[in-house]
Design an enzyme around this catalytic site. Structure first.
Site, PDB file in Angstrom:
ATOM      1  N   SER A   1      13.696  34.001  57.596  1.00 34.98           N
ATOM      2  CA  SER A   1      14.743  32.924  58.051  1.00 34.98           C
ATOM      3  C   SER A   1      14.340  31.605  57.632  1.00 34.98           C
ATOM      4  CB  SER A   1      14.454  33.100  59.508  1.00 34.98           C
ATOM      5  OG  SER A   1      14.918  34.390  59.941  1.00 34.98           O
TER       6      SER A   1
ATOM      7  N   ARG B   1       8.303  29.866  67.810  1.00 31.17           N
ATOM      8  CA  ARG B   1       7.916  29.600  66.223  1.00 31.17           C
ATOM      9  C   ARG B   1       7.102  28.627  66.075  1.00 31.17           C
ATOM     10  NH1 ARG B   1       9.895  33.457  67.236  1.00 31.17           N
ATOM     11  NH2 ARG B   1      11.715  34.890  66.221  1.00 31.17           N
TER      12      ARG B   1
ATOM     13  N   GLU C   1      12.628  26.596  59.540  1.00 28.23           N
ATOM     14  CA  GLU C   1      11.273  27.510  60.175  1.00 28.23           C
ATOM     15  C   GLU C   1      10.458  27.945  59.126  1.00 28.23           C
ATOM     16  OE1 GLU C   1      11.226  32.233  61.285  1.00 28.23           O
ATOM     17  OE2 GLU C   1      12.670  30.993  62.485  1.00 28.23           O
TER      18      GLU C   1
END
EC number: 1.3.1.98
Length: 301
Positions: free
Chosen positions: A225, A174, A295
């Site tokens: 998320s 990520r 995130e």
């Protein structure tokens, strides 16, 4: 600020909006105003905007389709550039795809699957733009952007434009080089896909979409998320084991469907969400001795 606004309008960079509420530009439907919001019509508009930002020594921020953002209740200082219109071109040549940073990721994955191109099935349920996906190395279903990107055209802070190869993007879970080391705007991405069997690819896409629909609360405003998975654990599992599923502060609630989603039940503030995030971090640390990291990108004043 007024002089900057006038010059932006005169330069015809695109739409120029003053004190524009950002809640309408994020999937969480939360966010205070941008001092100046620019919706550029073309790459030249972005370049000119950055030239003027530099001239007036003004802060600037880029957003895509707002799917992975939590914007402060106080909004964002300076100029906000929203990518989308003007950066949504698409060129497909056999298994090579070149696409603008503002192109919707779900639309792209759906279109290419119908053409029998494999590699983007994982993105069938990921909202947001191609540029945002490259920026954060978006992924799902055990795959991510780093598996298919060959290079990306970046507009850097100093106004220069250059291609970065896959290696130069320095992808990891990520993250990419664009987040801290070499900040910039993804103008275009080149993907290398595989020619496959159309029916099989579409079937996988539908399976992924069904899974997301059944397990994630996309019927409520949310930002996807909230936490990165603290490998080898799954963030959602830890949150649920800690007994936090359904916990609510103000209008923000940890989803009953999935522990790693915070939904806006109506009228939630960014502070409500931040309070929930802080609660989760402390609870997981106390119960499992695991550090949780977000995130979702938290931006603004």
């Amino acid at each position: 600020m007024e002089q900057l606004v006038n010059e932006l309008i005169e330069a015809n960079v695109g739409r120029v909006l003053v004190d524009e509420p950002l809640a309408r530009y994020t999937t969480m439907k939360i966010g205070g105003p941008a001092d100046i919001l620019i919706v550029p019509k073309h790459v030249a508009g972005i370049e000119k905007t950055l030239q003027l930002v530099k001239k007036y020594k003004t802060k600037w921020t880029v957003i895509g389709r707002g799917s992975n953002l939590l914007v402060s209740d106080l909004g964002i200082e300076g100029v906000v550039i929203r990518l989308g219109e003007g950066l949504d071109h698409l060129e497909v040549e056999k298994h090579r795809v070149r696409v603008g940073g503002g192109y919707p990721l779900i639309k792209l994955s759906t279109l290419l699957s119908r053409q029998g191109l494999a590699g983007l099935e994982f993105a069938s349920g990921i909202p947001g733009s191609v540029g945002g996906a490259v920026y954060m190395n978006a992924g799902a279903h055990k795959s991510d952007i780093s598996n298919i990107l060959s290079k990306a055209l970046i507009l850097f802070e100093d106004g220069t434009i250059d291609w970065l190869t896959h290696e130069e993007m320095e992808f990891s879970y990520r993250t990419s080089v664009l987040q801290t080391k070499r900040p910039g705007i993804v103008l275009e991405a080149e993907f290398q896909l595989q020619i496959g069997e159309r029916e099989g690819i579409v079937s996988v896409m539908q399976k992924n979409k069904d899974y997301r629909r059944e397990t994630q609360p996309w019927n409520h405003p949310c930002a996807g998320s909230v936490f990165r998975n603290p490998i080898p654990y799954f963030a959602g599992d830890l949150i649920e084991k800690a007994g936090l599923r359904g916990y609510q502060i103000g209008g923000a609630q940890i989803s009953e469907m999935h522990g790693n989603f915070i939904i806006n039940t109506g009228g939630a503030s960014a502070q409500d969400v931040l309070s929930l995030i802080a609660l989760v971090k402390q609870t997981i640390k106390d119960k499992f001795s695991v550090e949780m990291h977000t995130e979702v990108e938290i931006i603004g004043r």
